[in-house]
Design a protein around this motif. Structure first.
Motif, mmCIF file in Angstrom:
data_model
loop_
_atom_site.group_PDB
_atom_site.id
_atom_site.type_symbol
_atom_site.label_atom_id
_atom_site.label_comp_id
_atom_site.label_asym_id
_atom_site.label_seq_id
_atom_site.Cartn_x
_atom_site.Cartn_y
_atom_site.Cartn_z
ATOM 1 N N ILE A 87 0.842 -1.203 0.000
ATOM 2 C CA ILE A 87 0.000 0.000 0.000
ATOM 3 C C ILE A 87 0.873 1.247 0.000
ATOM 4 O O ILE A 87 0.655 2.174 -0.777
ATOM 5 C CB ILE A 87 -0.966 0.001 1.197
ATOM 6 C CG1 ILE A 87 -1.984 -1.131 1.051
ATOM 7 C CG2 ILE A 87 -1.663 1.352 1.335
ATOM 8 C CD1 ILE A 87 -2.814 -1.390 2.294
ATOM 9 N N GLN A 88 1.890 1.278 0.852
ATOM 10 C CA GLN A 88 2.785 2.433 0.913
ATOM 11 C C GLN A 88 3.551 2.627 -0.387
ATOM 12 O O GLN A 88 3.828 3.761 -0.783
ATOM 13 C CB GLN A 88 3.771 2.283 2.078
ATOM 14 C CG GLN A 88 3.124 2.395 3.424
ATOM 15 C CD GLN A 88 4.073 2.070 4.564
ATOM 16 O OE1 GLN A 88 5.218 1.680 4.350
ATOM 17 N NE2 GLN A 88 3.599 2.212 5.778
ATOM 18 N N ALA A 89 3.891 1.540 -1.065
ATOM 19 C CA ALA A 89 4.654 1.634 -2.309
ATOM 20 C C ALA A 89 3.821 2.198 -3.456
ATOM 21 O O ALA A 89 4.354 2.872 -4.333
ATOM 22 C CB ALA A 89 5.199 0.262 -2.698
ATOM 23 N N VAL A 90 2.516 1.931 -3.461
ATOM 24 C CA VAL A 90 1.700 2.337 -4.610
ATOM 25 C C VAL A 90 0.869 3.594 -4.381
ATOM 26 O O VAL A 90 0.418 4.210 -5.344
ATOM 27 C CB VAL A 90 0.768 1.192 -5.087
ATOM 28 C CG1 VAL A 90 1.567 -0.019 -5.483
ATOM 29 C CG2 VAL A 90 -0.261 0.831 -4.045
ATOM 30 N N MET A 91 0.659 3.988 -3.136
ATOM 31 C CA MET A 91 -0.141 5.181 -2.863
ATOM 32 C C MET A 91 0.736 6.431 -2.998
ATOM 33 O O MET A 91 1.871 6.442 -2.532
ATOM 34 C CB MET A 91 -0.722 5.131 -1.449
ATOM 35 C CG MET A 91 -1.688 3.988 -1.217
ATOM 36 S SD MET A 91 -3.201 4.098 -2.153
ATOM 37 C CE MET A 91 -4.009 5.419 -1.301
ATOM 38 N N PRO A 92 0.193 7.491 -3.617
ATOM 39 C CA PRO A 92 0.958 8.740 -3.675
ATOM 40 C C PRO A 92 1.254 9.266 -2.268
ATOM 41 O O PRO A 92 0.436 9.101 -1.364
ATOM 42 C CB PRO A 92 0.015 9.693 -4.412
ATOM 43 C CG PRO A 92 -0.956 8.815 -5.116
ATOM 44 C CD PRO A 92 -1.083 7.572 -4.283
ATOM 45 N N LYS A 93 2.394 9.852 -2.101
ATOM 46 C CA LYS A 93 2.780 10.395 -0.796
ATOM 47 C C LYS A 93 1.748 11.423 -0.335
ATOM 48 O O LYS A 93 1.334 12.280 -1.092
ATOM 49 C CB LYS A 93 4.161 11.042 -0.882
ATOM 50 C CG LYS A 93 4.724 11.385 0.464
ATOM 51 C CD LYS A 93 6.163 11.804 0.367
ATOM 52 C CE LYS A 93 6.665 12.034 1.767
ATOM 53 N NZ LYS A 93 7.930 11.426 2.013
ATOM 54 N N GLY A 94 1.331 11.290 0.893
ATOM 55 C CA GLY A 94 0.361 12.220 1.478
ATOM 56 C C GLY A 94 -1.080 11.823 1.276
ATOM 57 O O GLY A 94 -1.978 12.461 1.809
ATOM 58 N N SER A 95 -1.325 10.746 0.510
ATOM 59 C CA SER A 95 -2.711 10.316 0.301
ATOM 60 C C SER A 95 -3.160 9.471 1.487
ATOM 61 O O SER A 95 -2.350 8.954 2.248
ATOM 62 C CB SER A 95 -2.845 9.542 -1.002
ATOM 63 O OG SER A 95 -2.115 8.354 -0.927
ATOM 64 N N VAL A 96 -4.440 9.324 1.612
ATOM 65 C CA VAL A 96 -5.005 8.556 2.718
ATOM 66 C C VAL A 96 -5.403 7.174 2.202
ATOM 67 O O VAL A 96 -6.168 7.067 1.238
ATOM 68 C CB VAL A 96 -6.236 9.268 3.310
ATOM 69 C CG1 VAL A 96 -6.856 8.442 4.428
ATOM 70 C CG2 VAL A 96 -5.848 10.647 3.817
ATOM 71 N N ALA A 97 -4.872 6.147 2.836
ATOM 72 C CA ALA A 97 -5.239 4.778 2.454
ATOM 73 C C ALA A 97 -6.597 4.446 3.049
ATOM 74 O O ALA A 97 -6.995 4.993 4.065
ATOM 75 C CB ALA A 97 -4.181 3.791 2.943
ATOM 76 N N PHE A 98 -7.292 3.545 2.426
ATOM 77 C CA PHE A 98 -8.610 3.134 2.914
ATOM 78 C C PHE A 98 -8.503 2.252 4.117
ATOM 79 O O PHE A 98 -7.602 1.655 4.461
ATOM 80 C CB PHE A 98 -9.396 2.436 1.809
ATOM 81 C CG PHE A 98 -8.649 1.332 1.147
ATOM 82 C CD1 PHE A 98 -8.785 0.028 1.598
ATOM 83 C CD2 PHE A 98 -7.780 1.582 0.109
ATOM 84 C CE1 PHE A 98 -8.076 -1.001 1.004
ATOM 85 C CE2 PHE A 98 -7.067 0.548 -0.478
ATOM 86 C CZ PHE A 98 -7.226 -0.743 -0.041
#
Length: 84
Positions: free
Chosen positions: A73-84
């Motif tokens: 999840i950390q590798a694919v989410m843009p920095k600063g975005s909120v994961a579900f």
């Protein structure tokens, strides 16, 4: 198909260059089994996440991986975005 078990740095660089060229020159999508790079190695999730981030940066459009692992999840989410 490129087998990615236990690749050297030079081989990883070649894979990333192939992905880049496929995207830029041929305008095709690429998919990989992201966990193949860490088969038989310790800290598999960290290695998979690192490879995945590099492959995405090179232009890979999809991956076969576990979307529920925090490292992925950390590798694919843009920095600063909120994961579900």
């Amino acid at each position: 198909m490129v087998s990615m078990n236990h690749l050297s740095k030079e081989e990883v660089d070649q894979v990333m260059e192939i992905v880049r060229r496929l995207r830029d020159e041929l305008k095709v999508n690429t998919t990989c089994g992201a966990s193949n790079v860490s088969f038989g190695l310790p800290n598999r999730e960290g290695l998979n996440a690192g490879f995945l981030a590099m492959a995405i940066a090179a232009g890979m459009t999809s991956a076969i991986t576990s979307p529920l692992r925090s490292e992925i999840i950390q590798a694919v989410m843009p920095k600063g975005s909120v994961a579900f």
